[in-house]
Structures are given as structure tokens and as C-alpha cells.
Enzyme design. Sequence first.
Site, PDB file in Angstrom:
ATOM      1  N   TYR A   8       2.008  10.946  -3.852  1.00 18.44           N
ATOM      2  CA  TYR A   8       2.279  11.387  -5.229  1.00 18.44           C
ATOM      3  C   TYR A   8       2.187  12.911  -5.350  1.00 18.44           C
ATOM      4  CZ  TYR A   8       1.423   6.414  -5.612  1.00 18.44           C
ATOM      5  OH  TYR A   8       1.466   5.061  -5.412  1.00 18.44           O
ATOM      6  N   ARG A  67      -0.708   4.984  -1.313  1.00 22.06           N
ATOM      7  CA  ARG A  67      -1.630   6.106  -1.146  1.00 22.06           C
ATOM      8  C   ARG A  67      -2.503   5.990   0.101  1.00 22.06           C
ATOM      9  NH1 ARG A  67      -3.713   8.614  -5.847  1.00 22.06           N
ATOM     10  NH2 ARG A  67      -3.191   6.664  -6.914  1.00 22.06           N
ATOM     11  N   TYR A  92      -3.831  13.963 -14.227  1.00 26.14           N
ATOM     12  CA  TYR A  92      -4.939  12.988 -14.195  1.00 26.14           C
ATOM     13  C   TYR A  92      -6.303  13.676 -14.039  1.00 26.14           C
ATOM     14  CZ  TYR A  92      -0.935  10.355 -12.253  1.00 26.14           C
ATOM     15  OH  TYR A  92       0.285   9.818 -11.989  1.00 26.14           O
ATOM     16  N   CYS A 124       3.826  28.721 -16.671  1.00 21.12           N
ATOM     17  CA  CYS A 124       3.369  29.147 -18.001  1.00 21.12           C
ATOM     18  C   CYS A 124       2.790  27.983 -18.784  1.00 21.12           C
ATOM     19  CB  CYS A 124       4.530  29.793 -18.751  1.00 21.12           C
ATOM     20  SG  CYS A 124       5.087  31.231 -17.866  1.00 21.12           S
ATOM     21  N   PRO A 130       0.814  -1.211   0.000  1.00 24.89           N
ATOM     22  CA  PRO A 130       0.000   0.000   0.000  1.00 24.89           C
ATOM     23  C   PRO A 130       0.853   1.269   0.000  1.00 24.89           C
ATOM     24  CG  PRO A 130       0.105  -0.890   2.211  1.00 24.89           C
ATOM     25  CD  PRO A 130       0.864  -1.849   1.339  1.00 24.89           C
TER      26      PRO A 130
HETATM   27  N1  LLP Z   1       2.918  -1.626  -5.963  1.00 25.15           N
HETATM   28  C1  LLP Z   1       3.240  -1.363  -7.231  1.00 25.15           C
HETATM   29  C2  LLP Z   1       3.941  -2.388  -8.011  1.00 25.15           C
HETATM   30  C3  LLP Z   1       2.924  -0.115  -7.794  1.00 25.15           C
HETATM   31  O1  LLP Z   1       3.246   0.135  -9.054  1.00 25.15           O
HETATM   32  C4  LLP Z   1       2.251   0.863  -7.006  1.00 25.15           C
HETATM   33  C5  LLP Z   1       1.915   2.166  -7.566  1.00 25.15           C
HETATM   34  C6  LLP Z   1       1.951   0.529  -5.675  1.00 25.15           C
HETATM   35  C7  LLP Z   1       2.280  -0.723  -5.193  1.00 25.15           C
HETATM   36  C8  LLP Z   1       1.266   1.489  -4.745  1.00 25.15           C
HETATM   37  O2  LLP Z   1      -0.015   1.818  -5.161  1.00 25.15           O
HETATM   38  P1  LLP Z   1      -0.997   2.664  -4.219  1.00 25.15           P
HETATM   39  O3  LLP Z   1      -1.306   1.811  -3.004  1.00 25.15           O
HETATM   40  O4  LLP Z   1      -0.316   3.923  -3.854  1.00 25.15           O
HETATM   41  O5  LLP Z   1      -2.184   2.900  -5.077  1.00 25.15           O
HETATM   42  N2  LLP Z   1       1.044   8.829  -9.584  1.00 25.15           N
HETATM   43  C9  LLP Z   1      -0.259   8.202  -9.538  1.00 25.15           C
HETATM   44  C10 LLP Z   1      -0.220   6.827  -8.924  1.00 25.15           C
HETATM   45  C11 LLP Z   1       0.756   5.881  -9.596  1.00 25.15           C
HETATM   46  C12 LLP Z   1       0.837   4.563  -8.906  1.00 25.15           C
HETATM   47  C13 LLP Z   1       2.005   3.779  -9.392  1.00 25.15           C
HETATM   48  N3  LLP Z   1       2.168   2.510  -8.760  1.00 25.15           N
HETATM   49  C14 LLP Z   1      -1.222   9.123  -8.811  1.00 25.15           C
HETATM   50  O6  LLP Z   1      -0.806  10.208  -8.399  1.00 25.15           O
HETATM   51  O7  LLP Z   1      -2.398   8.815  -8.673  1.00 25.15           O
END
Ligand code: LLP
Length: 415
Positions: free
Chosen positions: A371, A277, A317, A342, A275
Site C-alpha cells: 500500500y 501486506r 491512517y 502543500c 494475503p
Molecule cells: N482480501 C480482500 C478482500 C481485501 O479487501 C484485502 C485488503 C486483502 C485480501 C488483503 O489484505 P492484507 O493481507 O494486505 O491485509 N490501504 C490499507 C489497507 C487496505 C486493505 C484493503 N483490503 C493500508 O495501507 O493499510
Amino acid sequence: MQAFTYRSGQLFAEGVAVKDLARRYGTPLYVYSRNHLRERYEAIASAMAEVKPLICYSVKANSNAAVLKTLAAAGSGFDIVSGGELFRVLRAGADASKVVFAGVGKTREEIEYALKERIRFFTCESEPEARRISECAKRLGLTGRIAFRVNPDVDPKTHKYISTGKKENKFGLDLDRTMQAYEMAAALPNIEIAGLHLHIGSQILSADPFGAALAKVKDFCLALKAKYPSFTTIDIGGGLGIDYKPDQQSLDPKVFAATVMPFLRELGLNVVMEPGRCIVGNAGILVCTVQYVKESYFKKFIVSDGAMNDLIRPALYQAHHEVWAVSATDKRVPGDLVGPICESGDFLAADRDLPDVGEGDLLAVLSAGAYGYAMSSNYNSRPRAAEVMVDGDKAFEIRRRETLEDLVRGESDIR
Ligand code: LLP
């Protein structure tokens, strides 16, 4: 806990007034709640307690050392995607045996670094990568443990840029090619088959896609477990979503657990989770100062000192982040919250009812802990923001604001 609340009309981060932090550290400023981090980590650990998962916090969401150290102290391992992230977690005191390494493009240098540090396993994204890990491990006289990442082709119903488990995405192996890949890898020198990895995307608000993905790989995992004694782990990735909007509900770890547990129980494997986010997202805000309020024929633009280089999610996004006035006001005005960059895509909130603020007032952009800083840049030669961690009634500067000199650090003239 709600990390950010109003007390007598003033926004507080835990026990500290945000306006005092802005005065002391300047803006744009990231402010994090340490107890929120701890609570979210514990919420996942307790919801999943039956399978005692190894929680590997996904470093890419927020890689500040203070965040990593707080989570390591709570028992967390780490999900990394680069040599840089490995460097960071080791520096923060992580136990390498709790580190898993994902990503489609690992270089030889990164693989050797991780092998030498004896990380737990690589989540391996392709057959050529397995061959490369084998070559590197052989050269070093070490063992490369791998868990192939499977692409289960389920729709996580999230933004297309952050969906990773559909067949058209670059991630993982197609399920029907995976058994062959395991057979090929098991025959390679210095490779040990550790398990299987799934990560279907990010900001997923329903538990159903996680269940659907596990349903697709369950029989396959049981077959692998029977075939390879070293196949002991299923890594179910990250992706649990949070409430960016008032009408959304974060995916409750208990609801997630209720959906995945029947599968995990049946599999009887060690469980790893990644996890990001859902631990750090609502632990952070971006505090900005209003520079100008500008009216056009069409719109009101609130121009702040925070911009897309500080928080790119709205531009990239069309992500929604709530905007609160640091000194509460009930008055709202329709308009855009924009930065000084800009680009017409430089907005933190577009076509919204915003707090009616004026020059010099402070705004907080919510849910910015994940992020946010991690994706910030120096675009338009803007020094990056400072970061502050609040713990109870104490605040710690955990990254100083960049200076103008920082902007040119590393540049050299043509000789
Ligand atoms: N594991 C892997 C292999 C991943 O690629 C990611 C996120 C995570 C875990 C963690 O995911 P989470 O629990 O945070 O959803 N920049 C984007 C999100 C990109 C996520 C990339 N991979 C945003 O700001 O929404």
C-alpha cells in the site's frame, strides 16, 4: 530474512547498497527485496501445508508486474478487485483458474471480462451482484462461480478504515441473511455456488479474530456443504499484520495456522487465502533525500523529496513507519519528517525521534512495500517514484520514474 540491514554503517537491500541505488535511480525511490517476497510466500505455504491452500496474493497491496511474476513463479494465485488488476495479473502470466475477484462494486464490463477469462470464482458481496453475475454469464453462455462474502461481525482491532468484518462496514452479507442469499443465487441461471468468503480486515496482529470469524461461520459452512455439492471452498481472506514498530510482532503464519487449522480440518473444504501486506509489506522501503532541515519555534522539520503522494499511509491512517538513515547515525533529533506537498497532513513521520540528518542525506522509510506505491498519486503534479527490485547482489529497475510528460499524458485541449 531481514531484507534491509546495515553493513559497515551502510544500509543494504539484500546485497546491494541503498546509497548506490539512490545514486543510480534517484529519489524518491521504492526498493524491494525479491527474496523477502519469496520467503514470506513460502512461510505461509509451509505453515498452512496441511490444507494445501491456494494462496491468492492480494494484488492491491503492490501490483508491480515484477512482484506479480515473482509470486506467480512461486505458485501463487491472485486476489483481484478490478478489471485493471485482472489485466495486470494476466499480463504477468497468471493462471486465471487461480484468480478470485472481490469488491462491492463490480461493473458488468468487469464481470464479463472475468467470466471470459474463466477466473476461479467471484467473491460476491450482495444479492444484486449475484443477479448481475448470472445475467452476464447467461448472455455469454458461461457459468459464474460465486462465494458469498459473509460479514461475521467480529472486531479485528485494527484502524477503522481497514476493518471490514464489522456489521457497520459495507462489505459482505449479514450472516443471518446469507442462507437466503445462497438459496436465491442457487436458483439463478448460469450460477454455481463455489464456497464462502471471509475477509475481516487488514493489519491484524492477533490470530484470535480469525478464529472468532471461523467459529461464527463453521456450522453454516457445513450446512452449505451438505446442501450444495459444488460448495467446495472456504476463502479465509487476508489481513495478517506486520511489525511496523520495533515493539510490534508480525502475526506469525504458524500462530495463525494453529488458530485456524482446527476449523479448517473440521470443514474439510478447499482453502483459499488472500494475503497481501504480510508478503510484500516488509519487502519494501521508500528512499528519500533530505532537502532542507527547517527549525520553527516548536519543532524541527526534516523536509524530504518523498511525500504523501508517494506514501499516503501516515497521512491517511496515522500509520507509523520506522525511519532509518541510509548512512547509519546514532544521533537522534525530535521532529517531523515531511514532504514538499502543500498540506499539513503531508508527513511521513510526526513527533518522532528521527535520525539526525542534514541536507543531501538519504533516509529510508521502512515497511513501505504494501500500500505504498500502489496508493501513490500525482498530487501537486509530482511525477511518481521509480521502483527497483533487488535479488541478491543484482538490482533491476522495475518501473522507471515518471517524467513531466507523463503528468499530462491523456489530457487534451477543449476543441
Ligand atoms: N482480501 C480482500 C478482500 C481485501 O479487501 C484485502 C485488503 C486483502 C485480501 C488483503 O489484505 P492484507 O493481507 O494486505 O491485509 N490501504 C490499507 C489497507 C487496505 C486493505 C484493503 N483490503 C493500508 O495501507 O493499510
